[in-house]
Design a protein around this motif. Sequence first.
Motif, PDB file in Angstrom:
ATOM      1  N   ASN A 129     -10.986  -7.049   0.204  1.00  0.00           N
ATOM      2  CA  ASN A 129     -10.210  -6.512   1.326  1.00  0.00           C
ATOM      3  C   ASN A 129     -11.066  -6.081   2.503  1.00  0.00           C
ATOM      4  O   ASN A 129     -10.674  -6.251   3.654  1.00  0.00           O
ATOM      5  N   GLU A 130     -12.249  -5.531   2.246  1.00  0.00           N
ATOM      6  CA  GLU A 130     -13.099  -5.060   3.353  1.00  0.00           C
ATOM      7  C   GLU A 130     -13.612  -6.217   4.201  1.00  0.00           C
ATOM      8  O   GLU A 130     -13.904  -6.047   5.382  1.00  0.00           O
ATOM      9  N   ARG A 162      -8.725  -3.336  10.751  1.00  0.00           N
ATOM     10  CA  ARG A 162      -9.282  -2.261   9.924  1.00  0.00           C
ATOM     11  C   ARG A 162      -8.329  -1.074   9.805  1.00  0.00           C
ATOM     12  O   ARG A 162      -8.260  -0.432   8.740  1.00  0.00           O
ATOM     13  N   GLN A 197       0.826  -1.207   0.000  1.00  0.00           N
ATOM     14  CA  GLN A 197       0.000   0.000   0.000  1.00  0.00           C
ATOM     15  C   GLN A 197       0.861   1.258   0.000  1.00  0.00           C
ATOM     16  O   GLN A 197       0.441   2.317  -0.463  1.00  0.00           O
ATOM     17  N   LEU A 209      -5.869  -0.959   6.847  1.00  0.00           N
ATOM     18  CA  LEU A 209      -6.384  -0.852   5.480  1.00  0.00           C
ATOM     19  C   LEU A 209      -6.572   0.617   5.117  1.00  0.00           C
ATOM     20  O   LEU A 209      -7.387   1.319   5.708  1.00  0.00           O
ATOM     21  N   HIS A 210      -5.788   1.092   4.150  1.00  0.00           N
ATOM     22  CA  HIS A 210      -5.933   2.447   3.622  1.00  0.00           C
ATOM     23  C   HIS A 210      -6.703   2.331   2.309  1.00  0.00           C
ATOM     24  O   HIS A 210      -6.129   1.981   1.271  1.00  0.00           O
ATOM     25  N   LYS A 211      -7.985   2.619   2.379  1.00  0.00           N
ATOM     26  CA  LYS A 211      -8.915   2.290   1.307  1.00  0.00           C
ATOM     27  C   LYS A 211      -8.487   2.829  -0.059  1.00  0.00           C
ATOM     28  O   LYS A 211      -8.472   2.101  -1.052  1.00  0.00           O
ATOM     29  N   GLU A 212      -8.142   4.099  -0.131  1.00  0.00           N
ATOM     30  CA  GLU A 212      -7.803   4.701  -1.423  1.00  0.00           C
ATOM     31  C   GLU A 212      -6.555   4.056  -2.029  1.00  0.00           C
ATOM     32  O   GLU A 212      -6.518   3.734  -3.227  1.00  0.00           O
ATOM     33  N   PHE A 239      -5.404   1.108  -1.348  1.00  0.00           N
ATOM     34  CA  PHE A 239      -5.709  -0.288  -1.631  1.00  0.00           C
ATOM     35  C   PHE A 239      -6.458  -0.423  -2.953  1.00  0.00           C
ATOM     36  O   PHE A 239      -6.201  -1.328  -3.746  1.00  0.00           O
ATOM     37  N   ASP A 240      -7.395   0.499  -3.199  1.00  0.00           N
ATOM     38  CA  ASP A 240      -8.163   0.451  -4.437  1.00  0.00           C
ATOM     39  C   ASP A 240      -7.267   0.673  -5.653  1.00  0.00           C
ATOM     40  O   ASP A 240      -7.450   0.040  -6.694  1.00  0.00           O
ATOM     41  N   TYR A 242     -10.204  -7.331   6.242  1.00  0.00           N
ATOM     42  CA  TYR A 242      -9.636  -6.312   7.134  1.00  0.00           C
ATOM     43  C   TYR A 242     -10.771  -5.752   7.999  1.00  0.00           C
ATOM     44  O   TYR A 242     -11.331  -4.688   7.728  1.00  0.00           O
ATOM     45  N   ARG A 243     -11.118  -6.494   9.034  1.00  0.00           N
ATOM     46  CA  ARG A 243     -12.208  -6.094   9.924  1.00  0.00           C
ATOM     47  C   ARG A 243     -11.707  -6.053  11.359  1.00  0.00           C
ATOM     48  O   ARG A 243     -10.692  -6.661  11.685  1.00  0.00           O
TER      49      ARG A 243
END
Length: 432
Positions: free
Chosen positions: A264-265, A273, A221, A276-279, A281-282, A268-269
């Motif tokens: 990933n969601e 959580r 990431q 997880l860096h959403k942007e 990761f996407d 990564y719970r």
Amino acid sequence: MLEFDSYHLIIAGCLIILLSFIFTKIANRTNVPAVLMLIGLGVIIQYGLKLMKIPEIDFFPILEIIGIIGLIMIVLEAALELELKKDKIRVILKSLLVASLGLIFSLMAAAGIIFYLIPDMDWFTAMLYATPLSILSSAIIIPSVGNLSEEKKEFHVYESTFSDIIGIMLFYFVLNVIEFQNPDPLSTSQIMHPMLSFGISTVVSCIVAFVASYLLLYAFQFVKDGAHLFLLISILVLLYAVGKILHLSPLIIILVFGIIAQNNELFYRGPLRKYLHKERFDVLKRELHVITMESAFVVRTFFFVIFGLSIIVSNLLNYSVLEVSLMLLLSIYAIRWLLLRIFIGVDIFPQIWIAPRGLITVLLYYAIPQEYANESFDPGILLFIIISTSLIMSWGLIHSAIVSDIPLLINPIVEEENIINQEEETSEEKNN
């Protein structure tokens, strides 16, 4: 005699990729698998080289390396397509059952046919040869089912991926059984019982898969500079190779990595959580999709062309090859019809015809150790099954496309008649 230099090879490689792209476009329009065209191209090149009196080349080392990398990329590509959602649990379980039972029943039927029809073949060696012939080819299926309905396409993606992974694990399990029954007298090491070895291998592979996947996905990431995607792919290939040397099931590592990356969601719970860096990761996920798709295309192209270069087409005319191959084909589709009728119901077209053999079949056949090889088994059987199942799949997809187009031709006429009738009824109401 014409001599090839580096520039000739570069030109040939570029032309093969260009032709493969054209074949893919033709396949999308005609439902004829591009794989058949690539194998045919390899055969044409083979005879062209003979006409130019160029010495024969041993393509097996190249075929093996390209095949292994291709296998990794194809499984990763498939895993990145698998979405684990509540509404997909039913299709996942159904495809897993059909893939597993289809593999086991096809294996037993194929082993019986090989055992009885091929001389000097014991039962476990027959099972070793039967396993590659029982595995569906995701390398052929996934690019070929794009025009089917979303539900049917998902079923085939899951089924072929499960068949690949379970089939490879089953092949090495059968090989372990044979080695356990025929220990090397010069070896001082004790061979572990196959069931125990298989269980330990699976558990350790799953543990390594989850740990490695979380670490890699978290680390990458933050990696943006340089060729970070090829670095990531290189690490995955490294893990696969090391896992294979350690007698693990390394395809599980590739599969788990792809599934976690795509979903990933889900993984990564809770306490995880925060990692997880959403942007980021996407972005990583989108880039992985692109590079796996492009890499799988290139590797698949050269694998099947080189396979076409290395096969002996005249073996297809051998009577014993025809006898064994036709019996194998009959068993493949009889078992598939039975399983699909049980688990899917009446609507089993064109699924019943989508059972091609391909890359993994070739790879595992060449992975049979020389000491367990049987000279009575003709490689023409392999070629016959690959070509026949691909042609049957092509026919099924083309027939399905023609049938599904019929409503499109009728519906506009029916719709126009309905509109005219409605207008007439409205006009009568107004007059009244």
